[in-house]
Design a protein around this motif. Structure first.
Motif, PDB file in Angstrom:
ATOM      1  N   ASP A  99       0.823  -1.207   0.000  1.00 28.49           N
ATOM      2  CA  ASP A  99       0.000   0.000   0.000  1.00 28.49           C
ATOM      3  C   ASP A  99       0.861   1.263   0.000  1.00 28.49           C
ATOM      4  OD1 ASP A  99      -2.645   1.311   0.249  1.00 28.49           O
ATOM      5  OD2 ASP A  99      -1.911   1.892   2.246  1.00 28.49           O
ATOM      6  N   ARG A 100       1.945   1.258   0.763  1.00 27.99           N
ATOM      7  CA  ARG A 100       2.841   2.415   0.837  1.00 27.99           C
ATOM      8  C   ARG A 100       3.608   2.631  -0.464  1.00 27.99           C
ATOM      9  NH1 ARG A 100       5.658   3.718   5.778  1.00 27.99           N
ATOM     10  NH2 ARG A 100       7.566   3.441   4.605  1.00 27.99           N
ATOM     11  N   GLY A 101       3.919   1.503  -1.141  1.00 27.07           N
ATOM     12  CA  GLY A 101       4.706   1.603  -2.361  1.00 27.07           C
ATOM     13  C   GLY A 101       6.173   1.891  -2.106  1.00 27.07           C
ATOM     14  N   GLU A 102       6.610   1.688  -0.877  1.00 27.89           N
ATOM     15  CA  GLU A 102       8.016   1.898  -0.530  1.00 27.89           C
ATOM     16  C   GLU A 102       8.407   0.972   0.609  1.00 27.89           C
ATOM     17  OE1 GLU A 102       7.971   5.743   2.328  1.00 27.89           O
ATOM     18  OE2 GLU A 102       7.383   6.126   0.263  1.00 27.89           O
ATOM     19  N   THR A 118       2.634 -15.859  15.918  1.00 21.31           N
ATOM     20  CA  THR A 118       3.862 -16.549  15.504  1.00 21.31           C
ATOM     21  C   THR A 118       5.103 -16.055  16.240  1.00 21.31           C
ATOM     22  OG1 THR A 118       4.346 -14.991  13.712  1.00 21.31           O
ATOM     23  CG2 THR A 118       2.934 -16.886  13.177  1.00 21.31           C
ATOM     24  N   GLY A 119       4.968 -14.994  17.015  1.00 21.32           N
ATOM     25  CA  GLY A 119       6.110 -14.483  17.762  1.00 21.32           C
ATOM     26  C   GLY A 119       7.057 -13.624  16.951  1.00 21.32           C
ATOM     27  N   MET A 120       6.638 -13.154  15.798  1.00 20.47           N
ATOM     28  CA  MET A 120       7.514 -12.295  14.993  1.00 20.47           C
ATOM     29  C   MET A 120       7.736 -10.973  15.721  1.00 20.47           C
ATOM     30  SD  MET A 120       8.559 -13.910  12.471  1.00 20.47           S
ATOM     31  CE  MET A 120       8.150 -15.572  12.004  1.00 20.47           C
ATOM     32  N   ARG A 121       8.972 -10.496  15.660  1.00 23.18           N
ATOM     33  CA  ARG A 121       9.312  -9.252  16.353  1.00 23.18           C
ATOM     34  C   ARG A 121       9.909  -8.191  15.451  1.00 23.18           C
ATOM     35  NH1 ARG A 121      10.420  -9.435  21.852  1.00 23.18           N
ATOM     36  NH2 ARG A 121      10.649  -7.176  21.609  1.00 23.18           N
ATOM     37  N   THR A 122      10.320  -8.565  14.245  1.00 25.56           N
ATOM     38  CA  THR A 122      10.925  -7.568  13.365  1.00 25.56           C
ATOM     39  C   THR A 122      10.521  -7.842  11.924  1.00 25.56           C
ATOM     40  OG1 THR A 122      13.013  -6.412  12.891  1.00 25.56           O
ATOM     41  CG2 THR A 122      13.099  -8.806  12.916  1.00 25.56           C
ATOM     42  N   TYR A 123      10.476  -6.769  11.129  1.00 23.46           N
ATOM     43  CA  TYR A 123      10.057  -6.875   9.725  1.00 23.46           C
ATOM     44  C   TYR A 123      10.873  -5.900   8.897  1.00 23.46           C
ATOM     45  CZ  TYR A 123       7.229  -6.219   5.515  1.00 23.46           C
ATOM     46  OH  TYR A 123       6.802  -6.125   4.222  1.00 23.46           O
ATOM     47  N   LEU A 124      11.251  -6.367   7.730  1.00 22.42           N
ATOM     48  CA  LEU A 124      11.970  -5.559   6.753  1.00 22.42           C
ATOM     49  C   LEU A 124      11.402  -5.947   5.397  1.00 22.42           C
ATOM     50  CD1 LEU A 124      14.470  -3.693   6.249  1.00 22.42           C
ATOM     51  CD2 LEU A 124      15.844  -5.776   6.180  1.00 22.42           C
ATOM     52  N   GLY A 125      10.744  -5.023   4.704  1.00 22.14           N
ATOM     53  CA  GLY A 125      10.108  -5.382   3.441  1.00 22.14           C
ATOM     54  C   GLY A 125      10.167  -4.274   2.417  1.00 22.14           C
ATOM     55  N   ALA A 126       9.992  -4.659   1.146  1.00 22.70           N
ATOM     56  CA  ALA A 126       9.980  -3.687   0.056  1.00 22.70           C
ATOM     57  C   ALA A 126       9.045  -4.189  -1.038  1.00 22.70           C
ATOM     58  CB  ALA A 126      11.387  -3.484  -0.513  1.00 22.70           C
ATOM     59  N   PRO A 127       8.360  -3.259  -1.712  1.00 19.77           N
ATOM     60  CA  PRO A 127       7.450  -3.651  -2.783  1.00 19.77           C
ATOM     61  C   PRO A 127       8.186  -3.887  -4.095  1.00 19.77           C
ATOM     62  CG  PRO A 127       7.397  -1.284  -2.538  1.00 19.77           C
ATOM     63  CD  PRO A 127       8.330  -1.819  -1.469  1.00 19.77           C
ATOM     64  N   LEU A 128       7.649  -4.795  -4.891  1.00 24.83           N
ATOM     65  CA  LEU A 128       8.084  -4.969  -6.271  1.00 24.83           C
ATOM     66  C   LEU A 128       7.184  -4.055  -7.091  1.00 24.83           C
ATOM     67  CD1 LEU A 128       8.234  -8.863  -6.203  1.00 24.83           C
ATOM     68  CD2 LEU A 128      10.200  -7.306  -6.295  1.00 24.83           C
ATOM     69  N   VAL A 129       7.783  -3.155  -7.850  1.00 28.18           N
ATOM     70  CA  VAL A 129       7.020  -2.129  -8.564  1.00 28.18           C
ATOM     71  C   VAL A 129       7.247  -2.275 -10.060  1.00 28.18           C
ATOM     72  CG1 VAL A 129       6.679   0.358  -8.846  1.00 28.18           C
ATOM     73  CG2 VAL A 129       7.204  -0.574  -6.584  1.00 28.18           C
ATOM     74  N   ASP A 130       6.158  -2.284 -10.810  1.00 23.95           N
ATOM     75  CA  ASP A 130       6.237  -2.355 -12.265  1.00 23.95           C
ATOM     76  C   ASP A 130       6.819  -1.042 -12.794  1.00 23.95           C
ATOM     77  OD1 ASP A 130       5.426  -3.633 -14.893  1.00 23.95           O
ATOM     78  OD2 ASP A 130       4.320  -1.733 -14.997  1.00 23.95           O
ATOM     79  N   ALA A 131       7.891  -1.147 -13.576  1.00 25.14           N
ATOM     80  CA  ALA A 131       8.576   0.044 -14.083  1.00 25.14           C
ATOM     81  C   ALA A 131       7.707   0.872 -15.022  1.00 25.14           C
ATOM     82  CB  ALA A 131       9.873  -0.370 -14.785  1.00 25.14           C
ATOM     83  N   ASP A 132       6.819   0.246 -15.779  1.00 23.76           N
ATOM     84  CA  ASP A 132       5.987   0.974 -16.737  1.00 23.76           C
ATOM     85  C   ASP A 132       4.837   1.722 -16.084  1.00 23.76           C
ATOM     86  OD1 ASP A 132       7.593  -0.018 -18.763  1.00 23.76           O
ATOM     87  OD2 ASP A 132       6.246  -1.688 -19.211  1.00 23.76           O
ATOM     88  N   THR A 133       4.230   1.127 -15.055  1.00 22.21           N
ATOM     89  CA  THR A 133       3.024   1.715 -14.466  1.00 22.21           C
ATOM     90  C   THR A 133       3.261   2.361 -13.101  1.00 22.21           C
ATOM     91  OG1 THR A 133       2.398  -0.333 -13.354  1.00 22.21           O
ATOM     92  CG2 THR A 133       1.580  -0.005 -15.618  1.00 22.21           C
ATOM     93  N   ILE A 177      17.307  -4.291   1.759  1.00 20.68           N
ATOM     94  CA  ILE A 177      16.026  -4.743   1.209  1.00 20.68           C
ATOM     95  C   ILE A 177      15.749  -4.071  -0.128  1.00 20.68           C
ATOM     96  CG2 ILE A 177      14.436  -3.113   2.346  1.00 20.68           C
ATOM     97  CD1 ILE A 177      13.926  -6.930   2.087  1.00 20.68           C
ATOM     98  N   ARG A 178      16.147  -2.818  -0.286  1.00 25.10           N
ATOM     99  CA  ARG A 178      15.968  -2.141  -1.588  1.00 25.10           C
ATOM    100  C   ARG A 178      16.840  -2.784  -2.667  1.00 25.10           C
ATOM    101  NH1 ARG A 178      16.089   4.116   0.436  1.00 25.10           N
ATOM    102  NH2 ARG A 178      13.873   4.308   0.956  1.00 25.10           N
ATOM    103  N   ASN A 179      18.076  -3.103  -2.322  1.00 22.26           N
ATOM    104  CA  ASN A 179      18.974  -3.724  -3.306  1.00 22.26           C
ATOM    105  C   ASN A 179      18.459  -5.094  -3.735  1.00 22.26           C
ATOM    106  OD1 ASN A 179      20.711  -1.529  -3.299  1.00 22.26           O
ATOM    107  ND2 ASN A 179      22.088  -2.411  -1.785  1.00 22.26           N
TER     108      ASN A 179
END
Length: 193
Positions: free
Chosen positions: A109-112, A134-149, A174-176
Protein backbone atom coordinates in the motif's frame (compact mmCIF):
# COMPACT_ATOMS: atom_id res chain seq x y z
CA UNK A 1 -5.35 3.24 1.92
CA UNK A 2 -4.61 1.90 5.41
CA UNK A 3 -6.77 3.05 8.31
CA UNK A 4 -6.63 2.84 12.10
CA UNK A 5 -9.37 1.08 14.08
CA UNK A 6 -11.66 2.93 16.50
CA UNK A 7 -9.25 2.40 19.43
CA UNK A 8 -6.42 4.07 17.49
CA UNK A 9 -4.17 1.10 18.16
CA UNK A 10 -4.60 -1.32 15.28
CA UNK A 11 -3.51 -0.61 11.74
CA UNK A 12 -6.14 -2.24 9.58
CA UNK A 13 -5.29 -3.85 6.26
CA UNK A 14 -5.71 -1.35 3.45
CA UNK A 15 -9.04 -1.51 1.66
CA UNK A 16 -8.70 -1.42 -2.09
CA UNK A 17 -11.03 -1.24 -5.03
CA UNK A 18 -11.57 -4.53 -6.85
CA UNK A 19 -10.03 -2.98 -9.96
CA UNK A 20 -6.75 -2.28 -8.12
CA UNK A 21 -6.41 -5.95 -7.17
CA UNK A 22 -7.16 -7.00 -10.74
CA UNK A 23 -4.49 -4.64 -12.08
CA UNK A 24 -1.98 -6.06 -9.58
CA UNK A 25 -2.84 -9.63 -10.64
CA UNK A 26 -2.35 -8.66 -14.29
CA UNK A 27 1.08 -7.24 -13.43
CA UNK A 28 1.96 -10.37 -11.45
CA UNK A 29 1.14 -12.48 -14.50
CA UNK A 30 3.15 -10.16 -16.74
CA UNK A 31 6.20 -10.61 -14.50
CA UNK A 32 5.69 -14.35 -14.05
CA UNK A 33 4.91 -14.03 -10.33
CA UNK A 34 2.32 -16.68 -9.52
CA UNK A 35 0.63 -17.99 -6.39
CA UNK A 36 2.44 -21.32 -6.35
CA UNK A 37 5.79 -22.53 -4.98
CA UNK A 38 8.66 -21.43 -7.19
CA UNK A 39 12.05 -23.10 -6.57
CA UNK A 40 13.91 -20.08 -8.02
CA UNK A 41 12.05 -17.75 -5.67
CA UNK A 42 12.69 -20.12 -2.75
CA UNK A 43 16.42 -19.89 -3.58
CA UNK A 44 16.12 -16.09 -3.79
CA UNK A 45 14.41 -16.04 -0.35
CA UNK A 46 17.22 -18.15 1.14
CA UNK A 47 19.89 -15.85 -0.33
CA UNK A 48 18.00 -12.80 1.01
CA UNK A 49 17.77 -14.42 4.46
CA UNK A 50 21.50 -15.16 4.44
CA UNK A 51 22.32 -11.57 3.45
CA UNK A 52 20.06 -10.26 6.24
CA UNK A 53 21.70 -12.61 8.76
CA UNK A 54 25.16 -11.44 7.71
CA UNK A 55 24.10 -7.80 8.09
CA UNK A 56 22.87 -8.24 11.67
CA UNK A 57 25.39 -10.88 12.71
CA UNK A 58 22.78 -13.58 13.27
CA UNK A 59 23.93 -17.18 13.18
CA UNK A 60 20.70 -18.46 11.63
CA UNK A 61 19.13 -16.79 8.61
CA UNK A 62 15.69 -15.38 9.47
CA UNK A 63 12.42 -15.98 7.61
CA UNK A 64 12.32 -14.50 4.10
CA UNK A 65 9.54 -14.38 1.52
CA UNK A 66 8.54 -13.30 -1.95
CA UNK A 67 4.89 -12.44 -1.48
CA UNK A 68 2.06 -12.44 -4.01
CA UNK A 69 -0.91 -10.47 -2.69
CA UNK A 70 -3.99 -11.29 -4.71
CA UNK A 71 -7.19 -9.35 -5.30
CA UNK A 72 -9.01 -11.50 -2.73
CA UNK A 73 -8.37 -12.08 0.94
CA UNK A 74 -5.18 -14.17 0.66
CA UNK A 75 -1.48 -13.58 0.24
CA UNK A 76 0.82 -16.31 -1.03
CA UNK A 77 4.54 -16.91 -0.43
CA UNK A 78 5.80 -17.90 -3.88
CA UNK A 79 9.32 -17.75 -2.46
CA UNK A 80 9.84 -18.92 1.12
CA UNK A 81 12.74 -19.56 3.46
CA UNK A 82 11.95 -20.90 6.93
CA UNK A 83 14.85 -21.09 9.41
CA UNK A 84 15.75 -24.28 11.18
CA UNK A 85 14.94 -24.24 14.90
CA UNK A 86 17.70 -24.76 17.52
CA UNK A 87 16.54 -28.39 17.76
CA UNK A 88 17.27 -28.85 14.04
CA UNK A 89 13.63 -28.93 12.96
CA UNK A 90 12.12 -26.80 10.23
CA UNK A 91 8.73 -25.48 11.33
CA UNK A 92 5.87 -26.25 8.99
CA UNK A 93 4.88 -22.85 7.60
CA UNK A 94 1.92 -22.54 5.26
CA UNK A 95 2.46 -20.66 2.02
CA UNK A 96 -0.85 -18.82 2.37
CA UNK A 97 -1.93 -16.29 4.92
CA UNK A 98 -4.91 -14.00 5.31
CA UNK A 99 -4.36 -10.67 3.59
CA UNK A 100 -5.06 -8.74 6.80
CA UNK A 101 -2.27 -10.52 8.71
CA UNK A 102 1.34 -9.57 8.40
CA UNK A 103 2.96 -6.42 7.14
CA UNK A 104 3.52 -6.89 3.40
CA UNK A 105 0.05 -5.55 2.58
CA UNK A 106 1.12 -2.27 4.25
CA UNK A 107 4.38 -2.24 2.30
CA UNK A 108 2.41 -2.81 -0.90
CA UNK A 109 0.00 0.00 0.00
CA UNK A 110 2.84 2.41 0.84
CA UNK A 111 4.71 1.60 -2.36
CA UNK A 112 8.02 1.90 -0.53
CA UNK A 113 10.21 -0.06 1.85
CA UNK A 114 9.08 -0.56 5.44
CA UNK A 115 11.52 -1.16 8.30
CA UNK A 116 10.09 -2.22 11.68
CA UNK A 117 12.95 -3.03 14.05
CA UNK A 118 10.77 -4.09 17.01
CA UNK A 119 7.12 -4.68 16.24
CA UNK A 120 6.16 -4.60 19.90
CA UNK A 121 7.39 -0.99 20.19
CA UNK A 122 4.88 0.27 17.62
CA UNK A 123 1.30 -0.01 18.88
CA UNK A 124 -0.21 -0.05 15.39
CA UNK A 125 1.86 -3.06 14.37
CA UNK A 126 2.19 -4.80 17.76
CA UNK A 127 -1.48 -5.77 17.68
CA UNK A 128 -1.16 -7.58 14.33
CA UNK A 129 -1.98 -11.29 14.66
CA UNK A 130 1.44 -12.31 13.31
CA UNK A 131 3.13 -10.86 16.40
CA UNK A 132 1.02 -12.78 18.93
CA UNK A 133 0.34 -15.81 16.73
CA UNK A 134 3.86 -16.55 15.50
CA UNK A 135 6.11 -14.48 17.76
CA UNK A 136 7.51 -12.30 14.99
CA UNK A 137 9.31 -9.25 16.35
CA UNK A 138 10.93 -7.57 13.37
CA UNK A 139 10.06 -6.87 9.73
CA UNK A 140 11.97 -5.56 6.75
CA UNK A 141 10.11 -5.38 3.44
CA UNK A 142 9.98 -3.69 0.06
CA UNK A 143 7.45 -3.65 -2.78
CA UNK A 144 8.08 -4.97 -6.27
CA UNK A 145 7.02 -2.13 -8.56
CA UNK A 146 6.24 -2.35 -12.26
CA UNK A 147 8.58 0.04 -14.08
CA UNK A 148 5.99 0.97 -16.74
CA UNK A 149 3.02 1.71 -14.47
CA UNK A 150 4.59 2.47 -11.07
CA UNK A 151 2.14 0.00 -9.50
CA UNK A 152 3.34 -2.31 -6.71
CA UNK A 153 2.49 -5.92 -7.59
CA UNK A 154 4.29 -7.98 -4.91
CA UNK A 155 6.72 -7.74 -2.01
CA UNK A 156 9.86 -9.24 -0.57
CA UNK A 157 10.44 -9.36 3.16
CA UNK A 158 12.52 -10.62 6.04
CA UNK A 159 10.97 -11.46 9.44
CA UNK A 160 12.57 -12.63 12.65
CA UNK A 161 11.52 -13.60 16.15
CA UNK A 162 14.09 -11.23 17.67
CA UNK A 163 14.11 -7.42 17.41
CA UNK A 164 16.79 -6.40 14.93
CA UNK A 165 18.59 -3.05 14.51
CA UNK A 166 18.20 -2.85 10.72
CA UNK A 167 18.93 0.87 10.45
CA UNK A 168 19.88 2.46 7.15
CA UNK A 169 21.91 -0.62 6.20
CA UNK A 170 18.78 -2.78 6.44
CA UNK A 171 16.85 -0.33 4.29
CA UNK A 172 19.59 -0.42 1.65
CA UNK A 173 19.76 -4.21 1.83
CA UNK A 174 16.03 -4.74 1.21
CA UNK A 175 15.97 -2.14 -1.59
CA UNK A 176 18.97 -3.72 -3.31
CA UNK A 177 17.46 -7.22 -3.11
CA UNK A 178 14.13 -5.85 -4.36
CA UNK A 179 15.92 -4.23 -7.30
CA UNK A 180 17.73 -7.49 -8.06
CA UNK A 181 14.52 -9.52 -8.08
CA UNK A 182 12.81 -6.84 -10.18
CA UNK A 183 15.60 -7.18 -12.77
CA UNK A 184 15.22 -10.97 -12.76
CA UNK A 185 11.44 -10.79 -13.14
CA UNK A 186 11.68 -8.15 -15.89
CA UNK A 187 14.09 -10.35 -17.81
CA UNK A 188 11.41 -13.06 -17.92
CA UNK A 189 8.57 -10.62 -18.45
CA UNK A 190 5.68 -11.82 -20.57
CA UNK A 191 4.95 -9.35 -23.32
CA UNK A 192 1.42 -8.51 -24.33
CA UNK A 193 0.48 -9.45 -27.87
Amino acid sequence: MATIDATGRFLLAPVEAEEAGQIREMLQARHGLRAHPDPELDAFALDLARAAAALIGAGTPPFAMVNVIGAGQQQYFAGLHVPTSPSGQKPDVARTMARDLGFCVHTLDRGEALVLEDLTDIARYATNGVVAGTGMRTYLGAPLVDADTGVAYGTICVLDTQPRPWGRSGLELIRNWRDELSRQLSAHRVTER
